[in-house]
Scaffold this motif. Structure first.
Motif, short mmCIF file in Angstrom:
data_model
loop_
_atom_site.label_atom_id
_atom_site.label_comp_id
_atom_site.label_asym_id
_atom_site.label_seq_id
_atom_site.Cartn_x
_atom_site.Cartn_y
_atom_site.Cartn_z
N LYS A 210 0.83 -1.20 0.00
CA LYS A 210 0.00 0.00 0.00
C LYS A 210 0.87 1.25 0.00
O LYS A 210 1.84 1.35 0.75
N THR A 211 0.52 2.19 -0.85
CA THR A 211 1.28 3.43 -0.95
C THR A 211 0.34 4.63 -0.95
O THR A 211 -0.86 4.50 -1.20
N ILE A 212 0.90 5.79 -0.66
CA ILE A 212 0.16 7.04 -0.71
C ILE A 212 1.04 8.08 -1.40
O ILE A 212 2.27 8.05 -1.27
N GLN A 213 0.42 8.96 -2.14
CA GLN A 213 1.13 10.00 -2.89
C GLN A 213 1.34 11.22 -2.00
O GLN A 213 0.37 11.77 -1.46
N ILE A 214 2.58 11.64 -1.83
CA ILE A 214 2.91 12.83 -1.03
C ILE A 214 3.36 13.94 -1.98
O ILE A 214 4.28 13.73 -2.78
N PRO A 215 2.72 15.10 -1.93
CA PRO A 215 3.11 16.20 -2.84
C PRO A 215 4.59 16.52 -2.74
O PRO A 215 5.14 16.70 -1.66
N GLY A 216 5.26 16.53 -3.89
CA GLY A 216 6.67 16.87 -3.95
C GLY A 216 7.61 15.71 -3.67
O GLY A 216 8.82 15.83 -3.87
N LEU A 217 7.08 14.58 -3.18
CA LEU A 217 7.93 13.44 -2.85
C LEU A 217 7.61 12.19 -3.64
O LEU A 217 8.44 11.33 -3.83
N GLY A 218 6.37 12.07 -4.10
CA GLY A 218 5.95 10.88 -4.81
C GLY A 218 5.36 9.85 -3.87
O GLY A 218 4.81 10.19 -2.81
N LYS A 219 5.49 8.58 -4.23
CA LYS A 219 4.84 7.52 -3.46
C LYS A 219 5.68 7.08 -2.26
O LYS A 219 6.88 6.86 -2.37
N LEU A 220 5.00 6.96 -1.12
CA LEU A 220 5.59 6.38 0.07
C LEU A 220 4.73 5.20 0.50
O LEU A 220 3.50 5.22 0.33
N ALA A 221 5.36 4.18 1.06
CA ALA A 221 4.61 3.04 1.58
C ALA A 221 4.16 3.34 3.01
O ALA A 221 4.73 4.20 3.69
N TYR A 222 3.14 2.62 3.46
CA TYR A 222 2.70 2.80 4.84
C TYR A 222 2.26 1.48 5.44
O TYR A 222 1.89 0.54 4.75
N TYR A 223 2.34 1.42 6.78
CA TYR A 223 1.79 0.28 7.51
C TYR A 223 1.02 0.82 8.72
O TYR A 223 1.44 1.80 9.35
N PRO A 224 -0.12 0.22 9.06
CA PRO A 224 -0.97 0.72 10.16
C PRO A 224 -0.26 0.64 11.51
O PRO A 224 0.54 -0.26 11.76
N ASN A 225 -0.58 1.60 12.38
CA ASN A 225 -0.01 1.65 13.72
C ASN A 225 -0.86 0.90 14.73
O ASN A 225 -2.08 1.04 14.74
#
Length: 441
Positions: A210-225
């Protein structure tokens, strides 16, 4: 002159100490910094007239309690398990307490006594938890004030290496407590997605694409806390279908860490004798070795990847495929892994880290669905004054100032979700280039 007592002079304390020392002449306060390492305290505080170093063992009650008795306000940046020692003393001597750590079950037992004493124990007053609570509540309250009905809340935060310093196979360097990184996700995660409660085990957490788009950085992955559901009532969003808090990483890190977990290297329960144990033998303790294959091929076969894959390159970068002897005595897997990470993923003096935070909120207003992104990107100055140290330490410093100026009226065991806290703290953080941008879809 008011007395501030700070426990802990580690990585996250640098910018907090700077803030307290710089404000001391005008605010007329004195700061006592406690740590077991006197040289570390002096390196962080310099020769300021307004600072007293105190090198003690925080577990030593006879050394600890007189310092707390003389303080007007106590700040703790100790390892989480030690906060309760300070909290009990603060209650006994009737002192306010600030910390960046999560509220734990032990301090929760003191909640009624804290309230009855008229004290403020403000927990979760750092970055994540801390700035995430304050910035989220400011947006939530703003949407609700305008008649918006929130039905989805997702919050993401990560301590990353800045792109110009991102030069290793893991796309990661350590800017805070390495042990916390090794043990991240041990208890799995629980969150709500489209009305259904989702539960992920530690083994499943990083095995996500799973990834999310961050303005100016592109895609980052995430994992739930951890347990996102525990914060639904704190945010007054108990009934919404989707609620998740998550950690951000570069995608390569999550792929590699999933392999590390599969190898069992994050286990912190069973101790191993390492004096004659090689890194490869340690890393493959659950792997059936084929002597006709190379180390890379054996590892790749177990992980079901190519021997030339990115994951094998990551494990080689950590030195897990060589025949060197660990030689650390008796240690748990997690302790061995922490030692390796602190050696291989260390920030160099010129390296810069980066904090990324984003809230993604979906709401309906006047029969119109809207998706809002509120995001923050903070760059560190160098390997000492990191973005992590700024975003953990400065909220604590600002809150300390507000409390000593008697501008905060709330009492009890709290986290920073109320306007009287988040409005002035977020406003002053902007002076340090810690600010949020917003976009709407």
């Amino acid at each position: 002159m008011r007395n501030i007592l700070l426990f802990g002079a580690g990585k996250s304390a640098t910018c907090l100490i700077d803030y307290l020392v710089n404000n001391a002449p005008r605010q007329k306060w004195h700061v006592t910094v406690v740590d077991h390492d006197l040289m570390l305290i002096k390196a962080k505080t310099g020769k300021s007239y307004y600072v007293t170093p105190a090198a003690i063992d925080v577990k030593d009650q006879d050394a600890r309690q007189p310092l707390i008795a003389e303080a007007d306000l106590v700040i703790s940046l100790l390892p989480p398990a030690l906060h309760i020692l300070v909290a009990r003393d603060c209650l006994q001597f009737k002192k306010h307490l600030l910390t960046a750590s999560y509220i734990d079950p032990e301090v929760r037992k003191l909640e009624k006594e804290i309230e009855q004493a008229g004290l403020l124990f403000m927990y979760e007053m750092g970055l994540d938890p801390g700035i995430d609570h304050m910035s989220a509540m400011k947006v939530i309250h703003s949407i609700e004030k305008k008649g918006g009905l929130i039905y989805s809340f997702r919050s993401y935060c990560g301590g990353l290496i800045s792109p110009e310093s991102n030069d290793n196979a893991w796309q990661y360097k350590i800017s805070w407590n390495a042990r916390n990184i090794v043990l991240a996700g041990q208890s799995g995660a629980t969150y709500r997605d489209k009305g259904k409660v989702k539960e992920l085990s530690h083994e499943q957490l990083f095995d996500q694409s799973k990834t999310i788009q961050i303005p100016g950085l592109g895609k980052l992955a995430y994992y739930p806390n951890r347990d996102s559901l525990a914060y639904m009532s704190s945010y007054h969003l108990e009934n919404i279908p989707t609620f998740m808090r998550a950690t951000l990483r570069y995608p390569d890190f999550c792929e590699g860490w999933s392999a590390v977990i599969k190898l069992g290297l994050t286990d912190d329960t069973r101790k191993l004798q390492t004096d004659h144990l090689t890194y490869f033998k340690w890393a493959t303790q659950h792997v059936k070795i084929d002597k006709q294959l190379s180390n890379e091929e054996n590892m790749a076969q177990y992980l079901n990847v190519s021997s030339k894959s990115k994951i094998i390159r990551q494990l080689k970068y950590l030195g897990l495929l060589n025949g060197d002897v660990i030689n650390l005595g008796e240690q748990t897997n997690a302790a061995i892994l922490q030692h390796i990470m602190e050696a291989r993923l260390i920030m160099q003096p010129s390296d810069k880290d980066m904090i990324v935070m984003m809230h993604e909120i979906e709401f309906e207003r006047r029969n119109m669905a809207t998706r809002m992104h509120s995001y923050m990107i903070v760059q560190g100055e160098d390997s000492l004054r990191t973005a992590m140290a700024k975003t953990v330490g400065l909220p604590l410093g600002i809150m300390a100032k507000l409390m000593l100026q008697e501008k905060i009226t709330v009492t009890g065991l709290q986290i920073p979700t109320m306007p009287e806290v988040y409005n002035p703290v977020l406003k002053e953080l902007e002076e340090f280039d810690i600010r949020f941008e917003e976009s709407f879809e």
